[in-house]
Design an enzyme around this catalytic site. Structure first.
Site, short mmCIF file in Angstrom:
data_model
loop_
_atom_site.label_atom_id
_atom_site.label_comp_id
_atom_site.label_asym_id
_atom_site.label_seq_id
_atom_site.Cartn_x
_atom_site.Cartn_y
_atom_site.Cartn_z
N SER A 139 -95.88 -30.38 37.78
CA SER A 139 -94.77 -30.06 36.87
C SER A 139 -94.96 -28.64 36.34
CB SER A 139 -94.77 -31.04 35.69
OG SER A 139 -93.91 -30.57 34.67
N TYR A 152 -98.72 -36.35 29.52
CA TYR A 152 -98.04 -35.91 30.75
C TYR A 152 -98.64 -34.59 31.25
CZ TYR A 152 -94.00 -34.93 33.80
OH TYR A 152 -93.18 -34.66 34.87
N1 LIG Z 1 -87.14 -34.65 36.19
C1 LIG Z 1 -87.85 -33.62 35.82
O1 LIG Z 1 -87.37 -32.76 35.04
C2 LIG Z 1 -89.26 -33.42 36.34
C3 LIG Z 1 -89.88 -32.20 36.08
C4 LIG Z 1 -91.17 -31.99 36.56
C5 LIG Z 1 -91.81 -32.96 37.28
N2 LIG Z 1 -91.18 -34.15 37.51
C6 LIG Z 1 -91.91 -35.14 38.30
O2 LIG Z 1 -91.14 -35.47 39.45
C7 LIG Z 1 -91.45 -36.78 39.87
C8 LIG Z 1 -90.16 -37.58 40.06
O3 LIG Z 1 -89.53 -37.74 38.81
P1 LIG Z 1 -87.95 -37.91 38.65
O4 LIG Z 1 -87.48 -36.77 37.88
O5 LIG Z 1 -87.34 -38.22 39.94
O6 LIG Z 1 -87.94 -39.18 37.66
P2 LIG Z 1 -87.35 -40.64 37.80
O7 LIG Z 1 -87.80 -41.35 36.58
O8 LIG Z 1 -85.91 -40.61 38.13
O9 LIG Z 1 -88.09 -41.23 39.09
C9 LIG Z 1 -89.44 -41.63 39.09
C10 LIG Z 1 -89.61 -42.73 40.09
O10 LIG Z 1 -90.99 -43.15 40.07
C11 LIG Z 1 -91.03 -44.56 40.04
N3 LIG Z 1 -92.25 -45.07 39.45
C12 LIG Z 1 -92.61 -45.11 38.14
N4 LIG Z 1 -93.80 -45.70 38.00
C13 LIG Z 1 -94.21 -46.04 39.26
C14 LIG Z 1 -95.36 -46.68 39.78
N5 LIG Z 1 -96.34 -47.12 38.96
N6 LIG Z 1 -95.45 -46.84 41.12
C15 LIG Z 1 -94.45 -46.43 41.93
N7 LIG Z 1 -93.33 -45.84 41.49
C16 LIG Z 1 -93.22 -45.64 40.17
C17 LIG Z 1 -89.79 -44.95 39.21
O11 LIG Z 1 -89.46 -46.31 39.39
C18 LIG Z 1 -88.76 -43.98 39.74
O12 LIG Z 1 -88.10 -44.47 40.88
C19 LIG Z 1 -92.39 -37.35 38.81
O13 LIG Z 1 -93.72 -37.21 39.25
C20 LIG Z 1 -92.14 -36.46 37.63
O14 LIG Z 1 -93.24 -36.43 36.74
C21 LIG Z 1 -89.91 -34.41 37.07
#
Ligand SMILES: NC(=O)c1ccc[n+]([C@@H]2O[C@H](COP(=O)([O-])OP(=O)(O)OC[C@H]3O[C@@H](n4cnc5c(N)ncnc54)[C@H](O)[C@@H]3O)[C@@H](O)[C@H]2O)c1
Length: 260
Positions: A139, A152
């Site tokens: 991130s 986080y």
């Molecule tokens: N959205 C943002 O702004 C952002 C920014 C930086 C990093 N990220 C990272 O990107 C990645 C994806 O996030 P996103 O934005 O798509 O969020 P999101 O919440 O839409 O998707 C996350 C997915 O991970 C799954 N998940 C959660 N716990 C789990 C587990 N124990 N085992 C398997 N699956 C699990 C959820 O069910 C969901 O489908 C994450 O690692 C997040 O930290 C997101």
């Protein structure tokens, strides 16, 4: 010809958000994809929509037993595994002084332990396949602080640390390991109104757009498809001389502080 023709990639957290877009793009580029998540209904439906090139398994990334079943499931379905996108993640907002240990450890379990277990589980398969790629999802806050994100930020910094070590250890085996550092991306994680059936989505999107117009040089929140395209680059031969690095995809947010 697709950029991932012949490849078999496991994508975690693939039921929605960035993982969903990664699975969609990878299949469109010729890969066969094992989608893992804890949201079984959504994951199954997506795999069904994607057709023969996709399978869904229940995969809680923090559980060793789930990895021990998921990797053979990918091999049974598609014959090998030569790619992994560690995408699953959770976010909890809390001030440092008020963060309960259980909450801190819950975030570590998914974001940090999950990425570790995933890499460890696939390395023998990637080696057997003659090489491969691992893309970890860190991130923006692995590289910069953000208030209320102690747990986080700690896990995402850990992901970058593991990425560097893994890249060095695995380079002789033909395995490249890189990390993505997204800024604000429009998924349920950043915009939870997307999950509320009663929410006015247009209004919620407008509020999010307004916020990021001010914060981000490119003037908007990112789309999950834009992160998926970076994951594709790092999983394909286009990045054949690239390993051990963090890649920021944030619309310029980290570039500096705006005074206007
Ligand atoms: N959205 C943002 O702004 C952002 C920014 C930086 C990093 N990220 C990272 O990107 C990645 C994806 O996030 P996103 O934005 O798509 O969020 P999101 O919440 O839409 O998707 C996350 C997915 O991970 C799954 N998940 C959660 N716990 C789990 C587990 N124990 N085992 C398997 N699956 C699990 C959820 O069910 C969901 O489908 C994450 O690692 C997040 O930290 C997101």
């Amino acid at each position: 010809m697709g950029k991932l023709d012949g490849r078999v990639v496991i994508v975690t957290g693939a039921a929605r958000g960035q993982g969903e877009q990664e699975a969609r793009l990878f299949v469109a580029e010729g890969a066969r994809v094992l989608l893992g998540d804890v949201l079984d209904e959504q994951g199954e439906a997506l795999a069904k929509e994607l057709g023969d090139a996709a399978r869904y398994v229940h995969l809680d990334v923090g559980r060793e037993e789930d990895w021990a079943a998921a990797v053979p499931a990918a091999k049974d379905a598609f014959g090998k595994v030569d790619g992994l996108v560690n995408n699953a993640g959770i976010l909890r907002f809390n001030e440092l002084a008020g963060t309960p240990l259980e909450e801190y450890l819950a975030v570590v379990r998914v974001n940090q332990v999950g990425a570790f277990l995933g890499m460890r589980a696939v390395v023998p398969e990637l080696e057997a396949a003659g090489g491969g790629t691992i893309v970890n999802t860190a991130s923006y806050v692995a590289l910069s602080g953000m208030t209320f994100l102690t747990s986080y930020a700690a896990t995402k910094a850990a992901v970058l640390g593991m990425t560097r070590v893994a890249a060095m250890e695995l380079a002789p085996k033909g395995i490249r390991v890189n990390a993505m550092c997204p800024g604000a991306i429009d998924t349920p994680m950043t915009n939870p109104a997307q999950l509320d059936p009663g929410a006015d989505l247009a209004e919620a999107s407008e509020a999010v757009d307004e916020l990021y117009k001010k914060l981000v040089p490119l003037g908007r929140i990112g789309r999950p498809e834009e992160v998926a395209r970076l994951a594709l680059f790092l999983s394909s031969d286009d990045s054949s001389y690239v390993t051990g690095q963090p890649f920021v995809v944030d619309g310029g947010w980290l570039a500096g502080v705006s005074v206007f």
